[in-house]
Design a protein around this motif. Structure first.
Motif, PDB file in Angstrom:
ATOM      1  N   VAL A   1      -3.414 -14.712  -1.896  1.00  0.00           N
ATOM      2  CA  VAL A   1      -2.386 -14.556  -0.869  1.00  0.00           C
ATOM      3  C   VAL A   1      -1.361 -13.544  -1.369  1.00  0.00           C
ATOM      4  N   ILE A   2      -1.194 -12.450  -0.641  1.00  0.00           N
ATOM      5  CA  ILE A   2      -0.200 -11.439  -0.987  1.00  0.00           C
ATOM      6  C   ILE A   2       0.989 -11.615  -0.046  1.00  0.00           C
ATOM      7  N   GLU A   3       2.105 -12.070  -0.597  1.00  0.00           N
ATOM      8  CA  GLU A   3       3.287 -12.434   0.200  1.00  0.00           C
ATOM      9  C   GLU A   3       4.462 -11.518  -0.143  1.00  0.00           C
ATOM     10  N   ALA A   4       5.071 -10.935   0.885  1.00  0.00           N
ATOM     11  CA  ALA A   4       6.189 -10.026   0.662  1.00  0.00           C
ATOM     12  C   ALA A   4       7.453 -10.757   0.211  1.00  0.00           C
ATOM     13  N   MET A   5       7.660 -11.977   0.694  1.00  0.00           N
ATOM     14  CA  MET A   5       8.867 -12.726   0.342  1.00  0.00           C
ATOM     15  C   MET A   5       8.821 -13.185  -1.113  1.00  0.00           C
TER      16      MET A   5
ATOM     17  N   GLY B   1       6.539 -11.672  -3.616  1.00  0.00           N
ATOM     18  CA  GLY B   1       7.292 -10.440  -3.808  1.00  0.00           C
ATOM     19  C   GLY B   1       6.423  -9.207  -3.874  1.00  0.00           C
ATOM     20  N   CYS B   2       5.331  -9.211  -3.128  1.00  0.00           N
ATOM     21  CA  CYS B   2       4.389  -8.085  -3.141  1.00  0.00           C
ATOM     22  C   CYS B   2       4.279  -7.466  -1.741  1.00  0.00           C
ATOM     23  N   ASN B   3       4.254  -6.150  -1.684  1.00  0.00           N
ATOM     24  CA  ASN B   3       4.152  -5.450  -0.405  1.00  0.00           C
ATOM     25  C   ASN B   3       2.837  -4.683  -0.327  1.00  0.00           C
ATOM     26  N   LEU B   4       2.021  -5.042   0.653  1.00  0.00           N
ATOM     27  CA  LEU B   4       0.757  -4.344   0.865  1.00  0.00           C
ATOM     28  C   LEU B   4       1.045  -2.947   1.404  1.00  0.00           C
TER      29      LEU B   4
ATOM     30  N   ALA C   1      -4.865  -0.434   2.953  1.00  0.00           N
ATOM     31  CA  ALA C   1      -6.102  -1.213   3.027  1.00  0.00           C
ATOM     32  C   ALA C   1      -7.185  -0.350   3.639  1.00  0.00           C
ATOM     33  N   LYS C   2      -8.313  -0.264   2.973  1.00  0.00           N
ATOM     34  CA  LYS C   2      -9.431   0.543   3.460  1.00  0.00           C
ATOM     35  C   LYS C   2     -10.712  -0.282   3.411  1.00  0.00           C
ATOM     36  N   SER C   3     -11.467  -0.253   4.512  1.00  0.00           N
ATOM     37  CA  SER C   3     -12.725  -0.987   4.589  1.00  0.00           C
ATOM     38  C   SER C   3     -13.885  -0.081   4.200  1.00  0.00           C
ATOM     39  N   THR C   4     -14.800  -0.638   3.412  1.00  0.00           N
ATOM     40  CA  THR C   4     -16.050   0.040   3.104  1.00  0.00           C
ATOM     41  C   THR C   4     -17.175  -0.788   3.722  1.00  0.00           C
ATOM     42  N   ALA C   5     -18.400  -0.435   3.412  1.00  0.00           N
ATOM     43  CA  ALA C   5     -19.536  -1.156   4.002  1.00  0.00           C
ATOM     44  C   ALA C   5     -19.547  -2.626   3.603  1.00  0.00           C
ATOM     45  N   LYS C   6     -19.082  -2.936   2.397  1.00  0.00           N
ATOM     46  CA  LYS C   6     -19.184  -4.306   1.911  1.00  0.00           C
ATOM     47  C   LYS C   6     -17.848  -4.912   1.460  1.00  0.00           C
ATOM     48  N   LYS C   7     -16.828  -4.076   1.275  1.00  0.00           N
ATOM     49  CA  LYS C   7     -15.573  -4.569   0.701  1.00  0.00           C
ATOM     50  C   LYS C   7     -14.372  -4.043   1.485  1.00  0.00           C
ATOM     51  N   VAL C   8     -13.232  -4.684   1.208  1.00  0.00           N
ATOM     52  CA  VAL C   8     -11.943  -4.174   1.675  1.00  0.00           C
ATOM     53  C   VAL C   8     -11.101  -3.907   0.433  1.00  0.00           C
ATOM     54  N   ASN C   9     -10.721  -2.660   0.229  1.00  0.00           N
ATOM     55  CA  ASN C   9      -9.923  -2.278  -0.929  1.00  0.00           C
ATOM     56  C   ASN C   9      -8.454  -2.214  -0.529  1.00  0.00           C
ATOM     57  N   VAL C  10      -7.605  -2.939  -1.245  1.00  0.00           N
ATOM     58  CA  VAL C  10      -6.190  -2.978  -0.897  1.00  0.00           C
ATOM     59  C   VAL C  10      -5.338  -2.472  -2.053  1.00  0.00           C
ATOM     60  N   THR C  11      -4.191  -1.935  -1.679  1.00  0.00           N
ATOM     61  CA  THR C  11      -3.190  -1.488  -2.646  1.00  0.00           C
ATOM     62  C   THR C  11      -1.884  -2.167  -2.293  1.00  0.00           C
ATOM     63  N   TYR C  12      -1.205  -2.700  -3.295  1.00  0.00           N
ATOM     64  CA  TYR C  12       0.073  -3.351  -3.035  1.00  0.00           C
ATOM     65  C   TYR C  12       1.034  -3.121  -4.202  1.00  0.00           C
ATOM     66  N   GLN C  13       2.322  -3.226  -3.887  1.00  0.00           N
ATOM     67  CA  GLN C  13       3.359  -3.064  -4.885  1.00  0.00           C
ATOM     68  C   GLN C  13       3.861  -4.427  -5.333  1.00  0.00           C
ATOM     69  N   SER C  14       3.943  -4.629  -6.629  1.00  0.00           N
ATOM     70  CA  SER C  14       4.507  -5.853  -7.188  1.00  0.00           C
ATOM     71  C   SER C  14       5.621  -5.470  -8.149  1.00  0.00           C
ATOM     72  N   SER C  15       6.214  -6.458  -8.794  1.00  0.00           N
ATOM     73  CA  SER C  15       7.276  -6.174  -9.768  1.00  0.00           C
ATOM     74  C   SER C  15       6.744  -5.378 -10.952  1.00  0.00           C
TER      75      SER C  15
ATOM     76  N   LYS D   1      -4.081  -2.696  -7.438  1.00  0.00           N
ATOM     77  CA  LYS D   1      -5.244  -2.500  -6.565  1.00  0.00           C
ATOM     78  C   LYS D   1      -6.186  -3.688  -6.723  1.00  0.00           C
ATOM     79  N   ASP D   2      -6.840  -4.054  -5.623  1.00  0.00           N
ATOM     80  CA  ASP D   2      -7.794  -5.157  -5.681  1.00  0.00           C
ATOM     81  C   ASP D   2      -8.834  -4.962  -4.584  1.00  0.00           C
ATOM     82  N   SER D   3      -9.911  -5.707  -4.672  1.00  0.00           N
ATOM     83  CA  SER D   3     -11.011  -5.579  -3.719  1.00  0.00           C
ATOM     84  C   SER D   3     -11.444  -6.963  -3.256  1.00  0.00           C
TER      85      SER D   3
END
Length: 276
Positions: free
Chosen positions: A8-12, A41-44, A47-61, A66-68
């Motif tokens: 769970v990536i939560e901005a608050m 405290g993370c801001n997405l 997000a990019k979809s590929t054939a099998k995955k969703v690659n996301v980038t987010y800012q944390s402290s 990056k994660d998939s």
């Protein structure tokens, strides 16, 4: 619990910021124990979809991360869908956020037009919108129906459930209202223990001067059903003592509400009471 790895990536910065802080803290602990990876405290940012995955980038402290994932669910809130449904010539007022302006009875600035549900102020909940619709129909029929917006219950349908109605402790402190509280853990509930579902507790908040119930909060088995009992009590202006003197079936998880209400006045039976 069903075999998926969940992040769970939560901005608050605070988990469940709208809930009672004690409830939110225990919910976070339980969900983390269940294996949820909750990042606060993370801001997405991408997000990019590929054939099998969703690659996301987010800012944390700690900077950019990056994660998939196999699946991505976006749940960042809602906004009223009020565009292009009202002719501008009608002169119905809409605020800067897109909410149709209505009075306490859901009547717009045009007296023959009413609006209910997610396009007007208040929580975006199905039961709130449904009751508004009933109120409007009754008033059009000449009756004196009204809604008590302070008593709209909120439920988070997780396992265990989270639910509440009325004020929480931080709200009462901010408003300068003297209150007293009582709580009861499901770990002391025979029914919850028998069902092997004894995580969480029930909390009751009451006015310190007259004992009127100001809020009911629950985290655990049948939390929504328990809070609904609190809604009924609050609708009739009940005190914590009133709930404490009500007969609850045994064994039921609802007894946790009974004991929490008694605990408000240091009269709980199945747990220790606070020292005066």
């Amino acid at each position: 619990r069903l075999g998926s790895e969940v992040t769970v990536i939560e901005a608050m910065e605070n988990f469940l910021f709208m809930a009672d802080k004690q409830i939110a803290r225990d919910v976070l602990k339980e969900f983390s124990n269940q294996g949820l990876n909750i990042k606060l405290g993370c801001n997405l940012t991408d997000a990019k979809s590929t054939a099998k995955k969703v690659n996301v980038t987010y800012q944390s402290s700690e900077g950019e991360q990056k994660d998939s994932f196999d699946k991505l669910i976006v749940a960042v809130g809602r906004r009223p869908n009020s565009e292009d449904i009202i002719g501008s010539e009608l002169g119905i007022e809409i605020d800067e956020k897109g909410f149709i302006k209505v009075d306490d009875f859901c009547q717009t600035s045009v007296k023959t037009i009413w609006a209910v549900g997610d396009v007007v102020r208040g929580p975006m909940l199905a039961h709130k919108g449904s009751e508004e619709g009933i109120m409007v129909a009754e008033r059009i029929a000449g009756k004196k129906a009204q809604m008590e917006y302070e008593l709209v219950p909120s439920v988070i349908y997780t396992h265990p459930e989270v639910a509440w109605v009325g004020k929480n402790e931080q709200e009462l402190k901010e408003e300068g209202i003297d209150y007293k509280s009582g709580s009861f853990p499901f770990a002391a509930s025979g029914r919850a223990l028998a069902a092997d579902d004894a995580v969480g507790f029930v909390k009751v908040l009451a006015d310190k001067a007259n004992d009127t119930i100001l809020g009911v909060h629950a985290f655990g088995p049948a939390a929504a059903e328990i809070v609904q009992q609190g809604v009924i009590a609050m609708e009739f202006g009940s005190s914590a003592e009133d709930l404490g003197m009500t007969i609850f079936s045994h064994p039921t998880v609802s007894e946790a509400l009974h004991e929490a209400a008694m605990s408000v006045n240091n009269q709980a039976i199945h747990i220790g009471n606070k020292r005066k």
